[in-house]
Write an enzyme that holds these catalytic residues in place. Structure first.
Site, mmCIF file in Angstrom:
data_model
loop_
_atom_site.group_PDB
_atom_site.id
_atom_site.type_symbol
_atom_site.label_atom_id
_atom_site.label_comp_id
_atom_site.label_asym_id
_atom_site.label_seq_id
_atom_site.Cartn_x
_atom_site.Cartn_y
_atom_site.Cartn_z
ATOM 1 N N HIS A 325 54.895 83.382 -0.563
ATOM 2 C CA HIS A 325 54.898 83.222 -2.006
ATOM 3 C C HIS A 325 54.715 81.657 -2.130
ATOM 4 O O HIS A 325 54.777 80.679 -1.358
ATOM 5 C CB HIS A 325 56.020 83.660 -2.487
ATOM 6 C CG HIS A 325 57.517 83.064 -2.218
ATOM 7 N ND1 HIS A 325 57.675 81.712 -2.799
ATOM 8 C CD2 HIS A 325 58.225 83.391 -1.692
ATOM 9 C CE1 HIS A 325 58.876 81.542 -2.361
ATOM 10 N NE2 HIS A 325 59.572 82.430 -1.472
ATOM 11 N N CYS A 343 61.829 83.491 3.667
ATOM 12 C CA CYS A 343 60.472 83.766 3.109
ATOM 13 C C CYS A 343 59.356 82.558 3.825
ATOM 14 O O CYS A 343 59.640 81.638 4.259
ATOM 15 C CB CYS A 343 60.273 83.677 1.479
ATOM 16 S SG CYS A 343 61.020 85.316 1.050
#
Length: 418
Positions: A325, A343
């Site tokens: 992301h 992440c």
């Protein structure tokens, strides 16, 4: 003189043709060659144990064909259901009895063809049709994912409506679940648990494949009380082979399309204590906006690691919350250091490109991280992290023990976030 032998040769051939024609005429309609006779209706000389009148046959009982009063012998029997499946059977040595050696399907329509010979060798035949009783205990299968286009890493799933535990019963189910592809591949089912199967090829699906999934389970006897049910067929396709490989040591993601590098992206991965999982992951979906909160992964509000942030262009790779992301707050660390909570973070521009380029089923891999390896089944599609040998051991059609893995071991499921 030279033409005389030639004339005699032609004449001899003519006589031969006439002689053969006469012989053929003599055989026609004669009882001396019963095999040349038109087959007679054998209905009065055979009986079978199927349904009577408008009744339906019990699928739990074998089908039996016999001759009446020693009238000839059975030479051939075929019993086929509406799906084209043939019922296996065995003929007695004297040809007076044939019986099925496999269970009949439940709720099926059968066509039965019987050929016999009478005492003089004359052939006869008879066709019967009958139905079998339905079963209220059905094993239905639901295939996944939904029909559509996917990346080359997308596994096929089958969810059963009831548990199947015995290996012999699992083998019956597995044989009936069919996966066909163009181009053809070597592949296998894996029993994740008693109600869930996954199918994958030995290698990734070829780019631009057409994959058809269907079931021949309907009506098949699985256990004493359980019969196969209907299943909606599935068709999916694959696109280009898209792979994103991130090296945790260099913090660089290399993106390939069909084996050719199309982009390199500086990223940041999980910091110590929140290391990103190693291994192959499959894109599960995409969310333009996600509100990520540290409390969702057990980090108390107000601690030094707490956060509550709007995150954009989020491509999900695990159910527990691992994404690729946009992370504009960590641009200075991207390509330099690992600062996230698990992440893969990148600039907004790069995340937008990744979001628009990757789709469900595409491949996202990480190497060199201090994190655990992606588990096979409990947190997304980690199927490709099992070797082909271990994958094959998860099939009920392969001898040996099932691959040693813990697909339902939630103790290893550690949620991560930005």
């Amino acid at each position: 003189m030279s033409q005389v032998p030639r004339f005699r040769t032609v004449l001899s051939c003519s006589l031969l043709v006439v002689s053969l024609g006469t012989a053929a005429a003599a055989c026609s309609g004669s009882d001396s060659n019963p095999l040349a006779s038109t087959p007679f209706d054998a209905g009065g000389q055979i009986s079978f144990s199927g349904s009577k009148g408008h009744g339906k046959a019990d699928p739990n009982k074998p089908l039996e064909i016999t001759t009446k009063n020693g009238s000839g012998r059975i030479t051939d029997v075929t019993a086929t259901d509406a799906s084209g499946r043939r019922l296996a059977g065995e003929l007695s040595a004297d040809g007076t009895r044939w019986h099925s050696t496999a269970p009949l399907a439940a709720g099926a329509h059968y066509t039965l063809r019987v050929a016999i010979e009478n005492g003089r060798g004359r052939p006869g035949n008879r066709k019967f049709t009958f139905d079998t009783k339905s079963s209220s205990h059905r094993l239905n299968a639901t295939f996944g994912p939904e029909a559509g286009a996917y990346g080359v890493g997308q596994p096929i799933t089958a969810k059963l409506s009831a548990p199947v535990k015995a290996k012999a019963d699992r083998a019956k189910v597995e044989r009936a679940l069919k996966v066909d592809s163009v181009p053809a591949v070597v592949g296998s089912w894996y029993w994740v648990d008693s109600k869930t199967l996954h199918y994958r090829p030995k290698e990734y699906w070829p780019a631009h494949s057409k994959i058809n999934v269907h079931s021949n389970l309907n009506g098949i006897k699985i256990t004493d009380k359980l019969y196969g049910g209907a299943a909606k067929p599935l068709k999916i396709t694959t696109g280009d082979r898209l792979e994103a490989l991130t090296d945790a040591g260099s913090d660089v993601m290399t993106v390939k399309r069909n084996g050719k590098v199309i982009n390199t992206i500086p990223v940041t991965l999980g910091k110590p204590g929140f290391s990103t999982r190693n291994g192959v992951k499959v894109v599960l979906g995409k969310e333009y906006y996600v509100q990520m909160k540290s409390t969702s992964i057990g980090i108390a509000a107000g601690s030094s690691d707490s956060y509550d942030l709007p995150v954009y262009y989020a491509t999900r790779v695990t159910w527990s919350g691992e994404y690729v992301h946009a992370a504009p707050w960590s641009v200075g660390s991207q390509g330099v250091a690992n600062t996230s909570h698990g992440c893969t973070g990148m600039s907004t521009a790069n995340a937008t490109w990744f979001f628009n380029t990757f789709h469900k089923g595409d491949l996202v891999s990480v190497v060199g991280s201090a994190g655990d390896t992606m588990t096979p089944f409990d947190n997304g599609f980690g199927d490709w992290n099992l070797s082909w040998d271990k994958w094959r051991k998860g099939s009920a059609l392969v001898a040996g023990k099932q691959a040693e893995s813990s697909p339902t071991d939630t103790a290893r499921l550690r949620p991560v976030a930005f």
